[in-house]
Scaffold this motif. Structure first.
Motif, mmCIF file in Angstrom:
data_model
loop_
_atom_site.group_PDB
_atom_site.id
_atom_site.type_symbol
_atom_site.label_atom_id
_atom_site.label_comp_id
_atom_site.label_asym_id
_atom_site.label_seq_id
_atom_site.Cartn_x
_atom_site.Cartn_y
_atom_site.Cartn_z
ATOM 1 N N UNK A 53 -16.441 11.379 28.010
ATOM 2 C CA UNK A 53 -17.695 11.975 28.463
ATOM 3 C C UNK A 53 -17.490 13.418 28.914
ATOM 4 N N UNK A 54 -16.355 13.690 29.565
ATOM 5 C CA UNK A 54 -16.075 15.051 30.012
ATOM 6 C C UNK A 54 -15.835 15.983 28.834
ATOM 7 N N UNK A 55 -15.093 15.508 27.846
ATOM 8 C CA UNK A 55 -14.806 16.349 26.671
ATOM 9 C C UNK A 55 -16.064 16.620 25.856
ATOM 10 N N UNK A 56 -16.979 15.649 25.841
ATOM 11 C CA UNK A 56 -18.221 15.799 25.075
ATOM 12 C C UNK A 56 -19.350 16.374 25.918
ATOM 13 N N UNK A 57 -19.030 16.706 27.181
ATOM 14 C CA UNK A 57 -20.006 17.251 28.126
ATOM 15 C C UNK A 57 -21.183 16.300 28.306
ATOM 16 N N UNK A 58 -20.860 15.013 28.394
ATOM 17 C CA UNK A 58 -21.880 14.000 28.611
ATOM 18 C C UNK A 58 -21.854 13.486 30.033
ATOM 19 N N UNK A 59 -22.506 12.355 30.257
ATOM 20 C CA UNK A 59 -22.589 11.760 31.593
ATOM 21 C C UNK A 59 -21.306 11.009 31.912
ATOM 22 N N UNK A 60 -20.639 11.406 32.996
ATOM 23 C CA UNK A 60 -19.427 10.710 33.405
ATOM 24 C C UNK A 60 -19.733 9.269 33.812
ATOM 25 N N UNK A 61 -20.897 9.074 34.426
ATOM 26 C CA UNK A 61 -21.277 7.724 34.850
ATOM 27 C C UNK A 61 -21.465 6.809 33.642
ATOM 28 N N UNK A 62 -22.141 7.311 32.612
ATOM 29 C CA UNK A 62 -22.350 6.508 31.402
ATOM 30 C C UNK A 62 -21.016 6.214 30.725
ATOM 31 N N UNK A 71 -18.032 -14.341 33.357
ATOM 32 C CA UNK A 71 -18.541 -13.125 32.729
ATOM 33 C C UNK A 71 -19.532 -12.412 33.642
ATOM 34 N N UNK A 72 -20.386 -13.186 34.328
ATOM 35 C CA UNK A 72 -21.349 -12.594 35.263
ATOM 36 C C UNK A 72 -20.632 -11.946 36.443
ATOM 37 N N UNK A 73 -19.545 -12.586 36.882
ATOM 38 C CA UNK A 73 -18.766 -12.014 37.976
ATOM 39 C C UNK A 73 -18.103 -10.712 37.543
ATOM 40 N N UNK A 74 -17.656 -10.651 36.293
ATOM 41 C CA UNK A 74 -17.092 -9.403 35.769
ATOM 42 C C UNK A 74 -18.156 -8.308 35.712
ATOM 43 N N UNK A 75 -19.390 -8.689 35.381
ATOM 44 C CA UNK A 75 -20.481 -7.714 35.386
ATOM 45 C C UNK A 75 -20.710 -7.165 36.795
ATOM 46 N N UNK A 76 -20.662 -8.046 37.788
ATOM 47 C CA UNK A 76 -20.826 -7.610 39.180
ATOM 48 C C UNK A 76 -19.705 -6.666 39.587
ATOM 49 N N UNK A 77 -18.472 -6.997 39.202
ATOM 50 C CA UNK A 77 -17.335 -6.140 39.530
ATOM 51 C C UNK A 77 -17.444 -4.796 38.813
ATOM 52 N N UNK A 78 -17.850 -4.824 37.538
ATOM 53 C CA UNK A 78 -18.022 -3.587 36.774
ATOM 54 C C UNK A 78 -19.076 -2.703 37.414
ATOM 55 N N UNK A 79 -20.185 -3.309 37.835
ATOM 56 C CA UNK A 79 -21.252 -2.546 38.477
ATOM 57 C C UNK A 79 -20.756 -1.888 39.758
ATOM 58 N N UNK A 80 -20.005 -2.633 40.566
ATOM 59 C CA UNK A 80 -19.512 -2.093 41.832
ATOM 60 C C UNK A 80 -18.569 -0.915 41.605
ATOM 61 N N UNK A 81 -17.686 -1.056 40.634
ATOM 62 C CA UNK A 81 -16.688 -0.012 40.402
ATOM 63 C C UNK A 81 -17.317 1.236 39.807
ATOM 64 N N UNK A 82 -18.146 1.058 38.783
ATOM 65 C CA UNK A 82 -18.737 2.219 38.121
ATOM 66 C C UNK A 82 -19.738 2.950 39.010
ATOM 67 N N UNK A 83 -20.431 2.211 39.873
ATOM 68 C CA UNK A 83 -21.390 2.858 40.765
ATOM 69 C C UNK A 83 -20.703 3.598 41.904
ATOM 70 N N UNK A 84 -19.475 3.223 42.210
ATOM 71 C CA UNK A 84 -18.799 3.767 43.389
ATOM 72 C C UNK A 84 -17.740 4.804 43.075
ATOM 73 N N UNK A 85 -17.254 4.841 41.832
ATOM 74 C CA UNK A 85 -16.079 5.673 41.566
ATOM 75 C C UNK A 85 -16.359 7.152 41.787
ATOM 76 N N UNK A 86 -17.595 7.613 41.483
ATOM 77 C CA UNK A 86 -17.867 9.043 41.631
ATOM 78 C C UNK A 86 -18.062 9.445 43.082
#
Length: 292
Positions: free
Chosen positions: A57-66, A178-193
């Protein structure tokens, strides 16, 4: 009291406070299950597995969150697929994906001479640079995490206690995982920035691990972890303001320090000799201090 309140009168510190509070709530919802199920290695691997998406995303100048969402989603999907193999342990699959994703990200970073600053922000975050738009994203993420945690609560409990029994009861443990992995993914991606990938792990693990030593139910662990994460946020921002330390790292360090204090207190509690019950009174008279 001025030293306690003055820092939060500054606009960017106030936004950092709200950002930290929202992240604490999100991480408490996901981190409770990470701690109860012993998935700390998975959380660490997923937090670092976002690097390829962020780099692209950084190299393509896109959204880091996406980019982080797509990369973490690919990591979660890979873990789900590999965990179905009876000949391959889950830790082995997670380790291989972790190394592969991290190596891919480093290779992509090596082709960019201007990515060093972005990589530092990715690893360590910049909680003092939180914008109003970031707070809106975190608020939506908190609502989504709360909805997932509420909808999957029974399945998550059964999965944590006994996956085979959950299968017998028709709770579909694979779907719950799988749902628990979605919850973990959401927490990490929403918080990393906000706190960075290396530091989000502190808020994800330390507060629930500290509270689980004392709480007797899952909702109590979640509520206590959110409060302890909020306390770590306030403490970290105050220490950072007065001592000039890195805000995100100080918040994570405060969370780990609270866990160590909790573990020490729990150890002292467990070592305390319990009061033995009085011997049975065979003389027919009441023992002093006790009533029938």
């Amino acid at each position: 009291m001025e030293w306690l309140l003055a820092p939060f009168g500054v606009s960017f510190v106030e936004r950092a406070l709200w950002g930290g509070l929202l992240v604490s709530g999100i991480c408490a919802l996901a981190g409770t299950w990470v701690v109860l199920r012993g998935m700390a290695f998975l959380g660490d691997a997923m937090s670092h597995g976002m690097l390829p998406g962020v780099a692209a995303a950084s190299l393509l100048e896109g959204s880091l969150f996406l980019g982080a969402v797509l990369s973490a989603g690919a990591m979660a999907l890979g873990v789900t697929v590999l965990s179905r193999s009876p000949r391959l342990s889950q830790d082995t699959g997670i380790g291989l994906l972790f190394v592969g994703m991290l190596a891919t990200g480093v290779i992509m970073v090596s082709h960019s001479q201007s990515f060093a600053v972005d990589l530092t922000a990715f690893l360590f975050g910049d909680v003092l640079a939180v914008r109003p738009g970031d707070l809106a994203v975190l608020a939506v993420a908190l609502g989504a995490a709360a909805a997932i945690a509420a909808l999957g609560h029974r399945s998550f409990v059964a999965l944590a206690l006994d996956p085979r029994k959950a299968q017998t009861l028709g709770m579909r443990p694979r779907l719950a995982h799988a749902l628990l992995l979605c919850l973990l993914t959401l927490a990490i991606t929403a918080s990393f920035h906000v706190v960075g990938t290396l530091l989000v792990f502190g808020l994800l693990i330390a507060p629930p691990a500290a509270v689980v030593l004392w709480a007797r139910s899952v909702p109590m662990v979640m509520a206590g972890a959110a409060l302890l994460g909020a306390l770590a946020t306030v403490t970290g921002l105050l220490v950072s303001w007065h001592l000039g330390t890195a805000a995100g790292a100080t918040i994570a360090a405060a969370a780990v320090a609270f866990f160590l204090l909790s573990a020490l207190a729990a150890d002292l509690r467990d070592r305390r000799p319990r009061r033995r019950p009085p011997p049975p009174n065979t003389s027919g008279r009441k023992a002093s201090g006790y009533t029938s």
